[in-house]
Design a protein around this motif. Structure first.
Motif, PDB file in Angstrom:
ATOM      1  N   UNK A  77       0.845  -1.218  -0.092  1.00 55.35           N
ATOM      2  CA  UNK A  77      -0.090   0.046  -0.131  1.00 55.35           C
ATOM      3  C   UNK A  77       0.673   1.373   0.088  1.00 55.35           C
ATOM      4  N   UNK A  78       2.033   0.924   0.315  1.00 54.01           N
ATOM      5  CA  UNK A  78       2.904   2.384   0.436  1.00 54.01           C
ATOM      6  C   UNK A  78       3.728   2.438  -1.019  1.00 54.01           C
ATOM      7  N   UNK A 114      -4.711  -7.277  -5.585  1.00 53.86           N
ATOM      8  CA  UNK A 114      -3.571  -7.547  -4.668  1.00 53.86           C
ATOM      9  C   UNK A 114      -4.009  -6.295  -3.566  1.00 53.86           C
ATOM     10  N   UNK A 115      -4.931  -5.248  -3.741  1.00 53.02           N
ATOM     11  CA  UNK A 115      -5.416  -4.351  -2.896  1.00 53.02           C
ATOM     12  C   UNK A 115      -6.606  -4.725  -2.504  1.00 53.02           C
ATOM     13  N   UNK A 116      -7.423  -5.747  -2.647  1.00 52.83           N
ATOM     14  CA  UNK A 116      -8.790  -6.355  -1.945  1.00 52.83           C
ATOM     15  C   UNK A 116      -8.594  -5.835  -0.496  1.00 52.83           C
ATOM     16  N   UNK A 117      -9.627  -5.143   0.084  1.00 55.71           N
ATOM     17  CA  UNK A 117      -9.559  -4.919   1.436  1.00 55.71           C
ATOM     18  C   UNK A 117      -9.267  -6.273   2.398  1.00 55.71           C
ATOM     19  N   UNK A 118      -9.833  -7.460   1.993  1.00 53.27           N
ATOM     20  CA  UNK A 118      -9.577  -8.619   2.914  1.00 53.27           C
ATOM     21  C   UNK A 118      -8.099  -8.717   2.831  1.00 53.27           C
ATOM     22  N   UNK A 119      -7.282  -8.561   1.819  1.00 54.94           N
ATOM     23  CA  UNK A 119      -6.017  -8.993   1.611  1.00 54.94           C
ATOM     24  C   UNK A 119      -5.023  -7.877   2.338  1.00 54.94           C
ATOM     25  N   UNK A 120      -5.570  -6.717   2.194  1.00 56.64           N
ATOM     26  CA  UNK A 120      -4.556  -5.717   2.956  1.00 56.64           C
ATOM     27  C   UNK A 120      -5.072  -5.351   4.417  1.00 56.64           C
ATOM     28  N   UNK A 126      -8.469   3.255  -0.225  1.00 59.74           N
ATOM     29  CA  UNK A 126      -8.782   4.052  -1.465  1.00 59.74           C
ATOM     30  C   UNK A 126      -7.440   3.892  -2.220  1.00 59.74           C
ATOM     31  N   UNK A 127      -7.924   3.340  -3.518  1.00 61.74           N
ATOM     32  CA  UNK A 127      -6.784   3.103  -4.762  1.00 61.74           C
ATOM     33  C   UNK A 127      -6.952   4.581  -5.630  1.00 61.74           C
ATOM     34  N   UNK A 174     -12.420   1.044  -3.817  1.00 60.61           N
ATOM     35  CA  UNK A 174     -12.935   2.483  -3.395  1.00 60.61           C
ATOM     36  C   UNK A 174     -11.967   3.259  -4.108  1.00 60.61           C
ATOM     37  N   UNK A 175     -12.219   4.634  -4.370  1.00 59.91           N
ATOM     38  CA  UNK A 175     -13.518   5.432  -3.894  1.00 59.91           C
ATOM     39  C   UNK A 175     -14.824   4.864  -4.556  1.00 59.91           C
ATOM     40  N   UNK A 176     -15.934   5.540  -4.053  1.00 53.26           N
ATOM     41  CA  UNK A 176     -17.275   5.477  -4.782  1.00 53.26           C
ATOM     42  C   UNK A 176     -17.117   5.801  -5.973  1.00 53.26           C
ATOM     43  N   UNK A 177     -17.808   5.173  -6.839  1.00 52.39           N
ATOM     44  CA  UNK A 177     -17.865   5.590  -8.371  1.00 52.39           C
ATOM     45  C   UNK A 177     -18.602   7.007  -8.419  1.00 52.39           C
TER      46      UNK A 177
END
Length: 231
Positions: A77-78, A114-120, A126-127, A174-177
């Motif tokens: 994420x960084x 790779x950045x699905x909330x469950x994984x990270x 927010x991407x 995310x973010x919301x569309x």
């Protein structure tokens, strides 16, 4: 690695991913160097740098995708915005060859997963580059060449299928569309229904399945407009 061979390309990507798991920054730096235009001494006769060959670009984009899946979440994420997507998106947007487009779309799908909330382990993540990825995907799957022979149509269908699957994955982030982005996606994908039964579609069954899955996810997801209506 033979960058013209799909099996070797995949093997290279998986190998780089295993290395990135424990040597993240070193691997990302190496991938960056591969995509960097070669240094040319300036002179009156020197030509403008042309950059790496398309097959090398394709392998590198796929490497970024697989590396993202194995890089430790906290470190990912960084790094994902500056060290991965900041370099990845321009090459995806400017992809000219089929091999670049196809592997670029495969890589997007992997990066998004790779950045699905469950994984990270962060439901609020927010991407920031999410909408740029969406626009890049839409550009690729809406490309129309001047000539349409069976081989070209087959490639276009492959791009649509890969792109719609990647779009389905990216839309889960995310973010919301926004209303404008939602409208853009509908505008750039609904017309694919019109290609069924025409010479513009090589694989209608798989294309329509991918399109229906993407639209179902889009219609069921929360957007800024739906949230305002809910209030």
């Amino acid at each position: 690695t033979d960058h013209t061979n799909d099996v070797e390309r995949l093997g290279c990507a998986r190998g780089m991913a295993q290395a990135a798991e424990s040597n993240t920054d070193a691997v990302l730096e190496q991938l960056k160097l591969i995509l960097k235009p070669p240094q040319v001494k300036k002179s009156f006769f020197s030509k403008k740098p042309t950059g790496p060959p398309p097959n090398n670009i394709a392998t590198t984009l796929l490497c970024f995708g697989y590396c993202s899946l194995l890089i430790p979440p906290k470190l990912l994420v960084s790094r994902i915005e500056v060290n991965i997507l900041n370099l990845y998106i321009p090459f995806l947007v400017n992809a000219k060859t089929n091999i670049e487009k196809e592997n670029g779309l495969k890589g997007v799908d992997l990066i998004a997963k790779s950045v699905f909330p469950k994984r990270i382990k962060d439901e609020s993540y927010v991407l920031k580059s999410r909408d740029e990825l969406i626009k890049a995907i839409l550009k690729i799957i809406n490309h129309k060449p001047q000539k349409m022979d069976p081989k070209i149509v087959a490639r276009l269908s492959a791009h649509r299928i890969l792109g719609l699957k990647a779009l389905t994955t990216v839309l889960k982030l995310k973010p919301l569309l926004t209303e404008d982005m939602e409208e853009l996606i509908f505008k750039k994908t609904l017309h694919f229904y019109q290609t069924v039964g025409t010479q513009e579609e090589y694989n209608p069954v798989e294309t329509m399945a991918a399109l229906n899955t993407m639209l179902a996810g889009l219609l069921n997801m929360e957007t800024t407009q739906k949230r305002q209506i809910g209030r």
